[in-house]
Design a protein around this motif. Structure first.
Motif, PDB file in Angstrom:
ATOM      1  N   LYS A   8       0.903  -1.120  -0.093  1.00 28.15           N
ATOM      2  CA  LYS A   8       0.041   0.098  -0.080  1.00 28.15           C
ATOM      3  C   LYS A   8       0.917   1.212  -0.054  1.00 28.15           C
ATOM      4  O   LYS A   8       0.333   2.323  -0.318  1.00 28.15           O
ATOM      5  CB  LYS A   8      -0.989   0.126   1.277  1.00 28.15           C
ATOM      6  N   TYR A   9       2.266   1.112   0.270  1.00 29.90           N
ATOM      7  CA  TYR A   9       3.084   2.273   0.575  1.00 29.90           C
ATOM      8  C   TYR A   9       3.711   2.498  -0.593  1.00 29.90           C
ATOM      9  O   TYR A   9       4.331   1.603  -1.202  1.00 29.90           O
ATOM     10  CB  TYR A   9       3.877   1.931   1.805  1.00 29.90           C
ATOM     11  N   SER A  10       3.839   3.854  -1.064  1.00 28.99           N
ATOM     12  CA  SER A  10       4.415   4.089  -2.254  1.00 28.99           C
ATOM     13  C   SER A  10       6.085   3.780  -2.297  1.00 28.99           C
ATOM     14  O   SER A  10       6.827   3.786  -1.287  1.00 28.99           O
ATOM     15  CB  SER A  10       4.175   5.685  -2.669  1.00 28.99           C
ATOM     16  N   LYS A  11       6.449   3.560  -3.534  1.00 29.64           N
ATOM     17  CA  LYS A  11       8.110   3.347  -3.533  1.00 29.64           C
ATOM     18  C   LYS A  11       8.741   4.625  -3.131  1.00 29.64           C
ATOM     19  O   LYS A  11       9.588   4.472  -2.384  1.00 29.64           O
ATOM     20  CB  LYS A  11       8.368   2.959  -4.862  1.00 29.64           C
ATOM     21  N   GLU A  12       8.407   5.827  -3.312  1.00 28.62           N
ATOM     22  CA  GLU A  12       8.789   6.897  -3.040  1.00 28.62           C
ATOM     23  C   GLU A  12       8.745   6.982  -1.533  1.00 28.62           C
ATOM     24  O   GLU A  12       9.854   7.512  -0.898  1.00 28.62           O
ATOM     25  CB  GLU A  12       8.226   8.194  -3.588  1.00 28.62           C
ATOM     26  N   PHE A  13       7.982   6.833  -0.727  1.00 28.89           N
ATOM     27  CA  PHE A  13       8.035   6.864   0.675  1.00 28.89           C
ATOM     28  C   PHE A  13       9.088   5.682   1.264  1.00 28.89           C
ATOM     29  O   PHE A  13       9.696   6.207   2.330  1.00 28.89           O
ATOM     30  CB  PHE A  13       6.508   6.676   1.169  1.00 28.89           C
ATOM     31  N   ILE A  14       8.902   4.691   0.560  1.00 27.55           N
ATOM     32  CA  ILE A  14      10.033   3.562   1.315  1.00 27.55           C
ATOM     33  C   ILE A  14      11.269   3.844   0.957  1.00 27.55           C
ATOM     34  O   ILE A  14      12.054   4.008   1.874  1.00 27.55           O
ATOM     35  CB  ILE A  14       9.668   2.204   0.478  1.00 27.55           C
ATOM     36  N   GLN A  15      11.579   4.265  -0.279  1.00 26.77           N
ATOM     37  CA  GLN A  15      13.063   4.639  -0.574  1.00 26.77           C
ATOM     38  C   GLN A  15      13.685   5.950   0.191  1.00 26.77           C
ATOM     39  O   GLN A  15      14.840   6.074   0.540  1.00 26.77           O
ATOM     40  CB  GLN A  15      13.150   4.882  -2.171  1.00 26.77           C
ATOM     41  N   LYS A  16      12.861   6.704   0.344  1.00 28.78           N
ATOM     42  CA  LYS A  16      12.867   7.863   1.253  1.00 28.78           C
ATOM     43  C   LYS A  16      13.253   7.717   2.705  1.00 28.78           C
ATOM     44  O   LYS A  16      14.222   8.414   3.423  1.00 28.78           O
ATOM     45  CB  LYS A  16      12.107   8.930   0.832  1.00 28.78           C
ATOM     46  N   ASN A  17      12.460   6.902   3.190  1.00 28.24           N
ATOM     47  CA  ASN A  17      12.788   6.808   4.665  1.00 28.24           C
ATOM     48  C   ASN A  17      13.328   5.546   5.415  1.00 28.24           C
ATOM     49  O   ASN A  17      13.465   5.330   6.308  1.00 28.24           O
ATOM     50  CB  ASN A  17      11.129   6.797   5.073  1.00 28.24           C
ATOM     51  N   ILE A  18      13.280   4.330   4.713  1.00 28.93           N
ATOM     52  CA  ILE A  18      14.097   3.427   5.086  1.00 28.93           C
ATOM     53  C   ILE A  18      15.415   3.369   5.245  1.00 28.93           C
ATOM     54  O   ILE A  18      16.045   4.289   4.687  1.00 28.93           O
ATOM     55  CB  ILE A  18      13.613   1.626   4.616  1.00 28.93           C
ATOM     56  N   MET A  19      16.083   2.713   6.237  1.00 30.14           N
ATOM     57  CA  MET A  19      17.471   2.571   6.519  1.00 30.14           C
ATOM     58  C   MET A  19      18.148   1.490   6.465  1.00 30.14           C
ATOM     59  O   MET A  19      19.063   1.344   7.080  1.00 30.14           O
ATOM     60  CB  MET A  19      17.733   3.192   8.232  1.00 30.14           C
ATOM     61  N   GLY A  20      17.481   0.418   6.061  1.00 26.06           N
ATOM     62  CA  GLY A  20      18.083  -0.869   5.870  1.00 26.06           C
ATOM     63  C   GLY A  20      17.050  -1.713   4.998  1.00 26.06           C
ATOM     64  O   GLY A  20      16.124  -0.975   4.339  1.00 26.06           O
ATOM     65  N   PRO A  21      17.366  -3.002   4.700  1.00 28.95           N
ATOM     66  CA  PRO A  21      16.509  -3.801   3.950  1.00 28.95           C
ATOM     67  C   PRO A  21      15.131  -3.537   4.330  1.00 28.95           C
ATOM     68  O   PRO A  21      14.628  -3.504   5.503  1.00 28.95           O
ATOM     69  CB  PRO A  21      16.928  -5.207   4.278  1.00 28.95           C
ATOM     70  N   ASN A  22      13.993  -3.436   3.429  1.00 27.28           N
ATOM     71  CA  ASN A  22      12.451  -2.861   3.825  1.00 27.28           C
ATOM     72  C   ASN A  22      12.038  -3.499   5.100  1.00 27.28           C
ATOM     73  O   ASN A  22      11.802  -4.491   5.170  1.00 27.28           O
ATOM     74  CB  ASN A  22      11.829  -3.399   2.590  1.00 27.28           C
ATOM     75  N   PRO A  23      11.964  -2.715   6.067  1.00 24.34           N
ATOM     76  CA  PRO A  23      11.502  -3.263   7.315  1.00 24.34           C
ATOM     77  C   PRO A  23      10.179  -3.429   7.327  1.00 24.34           C
ATOM     78  O   PRO A  23       9.761  -4.312   8.106  1.00 24.34           O
ATOM     79  CB  PRO A  23      11.891  -2.028   8.502  1.00 24.34           C
TER      80      PRO A  23
END
Length: 238
Positions: A8-23
């Motif tokens: 449900k969460y945008s690729k942009e949101f994930i790539q901007k905010n994760i700090m390691g493998p997709n938590p």
């Protein structure tokens, strides 16, 4: 897994905010097998930029204390506000893992995704600093990066393309973690097992232009990933 909630969460949101493998994909796999009752009060320990905290509040209806040392609570609050989350759903807190600002038996559960290995390898840590904060009968749901088998004695050269030997000292296998956790009295080990999300979560991370993700590509492209996994640890306070 289909990762219906994570997707449900945008690729942009994930790539901007994760700090390691997709938590959040790691968290979705964990919660699918070990769900918590809606409305539970939980600490998200080592939440980073709060992606997992947002996920816990929005997707599972939990009351989350988003706790991190390095990312400021003000920055996380701004992110939570943007996600239309209120203080009744999520509260950002600055806290160091050995000096957490909470009352004993405050939480129904503690969740920690990709951070517990930085402090939890000390066999005294769990019983002294974290377990007292959980209600009797409450759970601790932890995900740590690790090895399929402990290979520190014969570390493949691929790892050294991105990381030092010291960087990898917190990576271990399931048996190693069981030995650490069995030291703590008053806790029941429900399960310690490898997860299926390893490859999927690394793929999302390596697609980021974060400087650390770019640095990790050398080792992973050289085959380091075949020795690695994520480990789900589920504990209950007696």
């Amino acid at each position: 897994m289909n990762y219906n909630k994570s997707n449900k969460y945008s690729k942009e949101f994930i790539q901007k905010n994760i700090m390691g493998p997709n938590p959040i994909k790691l968290l979705e796999e964990l919660m699918e097998k070990h769900p918590l009752p809606k409305g539970s009060t939980v600490m998200d320990l080592g939440c980073g930029r709060g992606v997992t905290s947002v996920f816990l509040a929005k997707e599972y209806g939990l009351h989350v204390f988003a706790t991190d040392l390095w990312v400021s609570p003000t920055e996380n609050k701004q992110r939570f506000d943007q996600m239309s989350l209120t203080k009744n759903e999520i509260i950002p807190i600055k806290g160091e893992a050995h000096d957490l600002p909470y009352a004993e038996e405050f939480f129904d559960a503690v969740i920690s995704i990709d951070s517990y290995h930085y402090f939890g390898l000390d066999k005294h840590y769990l019983g002294k600093h974290l377990l007292p904060l959980v209600k009797h009968g409450g759970q601790l749901l932890l995900v740590v990066p690790g090895f399929k088998q402990d290979i520190h004695h014969n570390l493949p050269e691929a790892f050294l393309l991105s990381w030092t030997v010291e960087d990898l000292q917190t990576f271990h296998d399931c048996a190693y973690w069981r030995n650490i956790l069995e030291y703590t009295k008053g806790v029941e080990i429900i399960s310690i097992e490898e997860m299926e999300s390893n490859e999927e979560c690394w793929k999302d991370w390596l697609a980021c232009e974060n400087e650390y993700a770019v640095g990790d590509r050398k080792a992973m492209n050289a085959g380091a990933g075949k020795y690695m996994n994520f480990i789900a640890i589920v504990l209950r306070r007696k």
